[in-house]
Design a protein around this motif. Structure first.
Motif, PDB file in Angstrom:
ATOM      1  N   GLY A 134      -3.620  -3.150   3.560  1.00  8.60           N
ATOM      2  CA  GLY A 134      -3.672  -1.989   2.676  1.00  8.60           C
ATOM      3  C   GLY A 134      -4.936  -1.178   2.838  1.00  8.60           C
ATOM      4  O   GLY A 134      -5.935  -1.656   3.397  1.00  8.60           O
ATOM      5  N   CYS A 135      -4.884   0.054   2.314  1.00  8.96           N
ATOM      6  CA  CYS A 135      -6.015   0.983   2.430  1.00  8.96           C
ATOM      7  C   CYS A 135      -7.178   0.572   1.530  1.00  8.96           C
ATOM      8  O   CYS A 135      -8.320   0.936   1.770  1.00  8.96           O
ATOM      9  CB  CYS A 135      -5.559   2.406   2.092  1.00  8.96           C
ATOM     10  N   GLY A 136      -6.868  -0.171   0.469  1.00 13.53           N
ATOM     11  CA  GLY A 136      -7.918  -0.614  -0.456  1.00 13.53           C
ATOM     12  C   GLY A 136      -8.266   0.426  -1.499  1.00 13.53           C
ATOM     13  O   GLY A 136      -9.118   0.195  -2.347  1.00 13.53           O
ATOM     14  N   GLU A 137      -7.625   1.587  -1.436  1.00 13.57           N
ATOM     15  CA  GLU A 137      -8.020   2.672  -2.342  1.00 13.57           C
ATOM     16  C   GLU A 137      -6.895   3.203  -3.227  1.00 13.57           C
ATOM     17  O   GLU A 137      -7.164   3.743  -4.292  1.00 13.57           O
ATOM     18  CB  GLU A 137      -8.578   3.837  -1.517  1.00 13.57           C
ATOM     19  N   CYS A 138      -5.644   3.052  -2.792  1.00 10.21           N
ATOM     20  CA  CYS A 138      -4.542   3.579  -3.606  1.00 10.21           C
ATOM     21  C   CYS A 138      -4.330   2.654  -4.814  1.00 10.21           C
ATOM     22  O   CYS A 138      -4.815   1.516  -4.823  1.00 10.21           O
ATOM     23  CB  CYS A 138      -3.271   3.709  -2.768  1.00 10.21           C
ATOM     24  N   CYS A 179      -3.113  -0.874  -3.950  1.00 10.77           N
ATOM     25  CA  CYS A 179      -4.130  -1.713  -3.296  1.00 10.77           C
ATOM     26  C   CYS A 179      -5.187  -2.174  -4.305  1.00 10.77           C
ATOM     27  O   CYS A 179      -5.625  -3.326  -4.272  1.00 10.77           O
ATOM     28  CB  CYS A 179      -4.816  -0.944  -2.172  1.00 10.77           C
ATOM     29  N   CYS A 220       0.826  -1.219   0.000  1.00 12.02           N
ATOM     30  CA  CYS A 220       0.000   0.000   0.000  1.00 12.02           C
ATOM     31  C   CYS A 220       0.858   1.266   0.000  1.00 12.02           C
ATOM     32  O   CYS A 220       1.744   1.426   0.825  1.00 12.02           O
ATOM     33  CB  CYS A 220      -0.895  -0.027   1.235  1.00 12.02           C
ATOM     34  N   TYR A 221       0.566   2.178  -0.939  1.00 12.38           N
ATOM     35  CA  TYR A 221       1.316   3.429  -1.035  1.00 12.38           C
ATOM     36  C   TYR A 221       1.114   4.311   0.193  1.00 12.38           C
ATOM     37  O   TYR A 221       1.923   5.185   0.488  1.00 12.38           O
ATOM     38  CB  TYR A 221       0.882   4.217  -2.274  1.00 12.38           C
ATOM     39  N   ASN A 222      -0.006   4.087   0.876  1.00 11.20           N
ATOM     40  CA  ASN A 222      -0.283   4.898   2.066  1.00 11.20           C
ATOM     41  C   ASN A 222       0.210   4.229   3.342  1.00 11.20           C
ATOM     42  O   ASN A 222       0.009   4.749   4.436  1.00 11.20           O
ATOM     43  CB  ASN A 222      -1.789   5.182   2.159  1.00 11.20           C
TER      44      ASN A 222
END
Ligand code: ZN
Length: 218
Positions: free
Chosen positions: A198-202, A205, A185-187
């Motif tokens: 992971g955030c599931g949105e970047c 993810c 995850c980038y975040n």
């Protein structure tokens, strides 16, 4: 045969680690701290190397933050375009792979590794030009010319989809490591999902999540 793995602790390089364990007599890992916002990835890389008993060297290249713009290093929205190149994503880090592989090539000579393994992939193309095989081929030639060596840069995931990368992890007995340790995850989100952390949105993810559901469907 001995291999050196460029190991971030993310899904792709963890899969490469599992694959390499089954394909080489000896492996070592090289990891980089470049002030990445998702430094949890690096922490996980240390845990993973301990779990599977791989020697790891960590190189600090945090000077990179003074040289380049990237939403992975400084503030910025990873879902936008890169501020210095509108064709590339904001998360692109100029010359990151060239730097990683150049330093890995130096270290490979010291530890007498025949191959360098990297998890770069051009199929589910993330928009990073330095992940393409064409770039890797040219760099491999250049580095070997510069050192009078014949070290190969191996890219086991280059033409695989994310779903196929999950399958390769399963075939190499490292799916548990992917789902329970690796971070992409980038975040740097530590939210646990069915498909891993992971955030599931970047973008990273979204790719991972989509690949996982394609993988379990088949
Ligand atoms: Zn994410």
């Amino acid at each position: 045969m001995k291999a050196l793995i460029v190991f971030s602790g993310g899904q792709d390089s963890t899969t490469c680690l599992g694959w390499a364990k089954n394909n080489y007599q000896e492996i070592e890992a090289i990891s980089f701290f470049y002030n990445q916002k998702h430094s949890i990835e690096l922490e996980k890389s240390i845990e993973i190397c301990k779990i599977i008993n791989i020697k790891q060297i960590i190189i600090n290249i945090d000077f990179l933050k003074n040289l380049v713009n990237s939403a992975l290093i400084s503030n910025g929205d990873v879902n936008k375009n890169h501020q210095d190149n509108n064709n590339l994503p904001a998360s692109f880090v100029p010359n990151r792979n060239a730097l990683f592989l150049t330093l890995a090539h130096s270290y490979a000579q010291k530890i007498k590794a025949h191959d360098i393994i990297t998890g770069t992939c051009q199929t589910d193309y993330s928009g990073y030009p330095d992940c393409r095989r064409d770039f890797i081929d040219n760099l491999e030639t250049t580095l070997n010319l510069g050192s009078d060596t014949n070290i190969k840069i191996i890219t086991p995931l280059m033409y695989l989809t994310k779903a196929e990368t999950f399958k390769l992890a399963q075939d190499n007995q490292c799916l548990d490591l992917i789902l329970n340790y690796s971070h992409t995850c980038y975040n740097g989100s530590q939210l646990k999902n069915e498909w891993g952390y992971g955030c599931g949105e970047c973008p990273a993810c979204l790719l991972r999540k989509k690949g996982f559901y394609e993988f379990i469907k088949n």
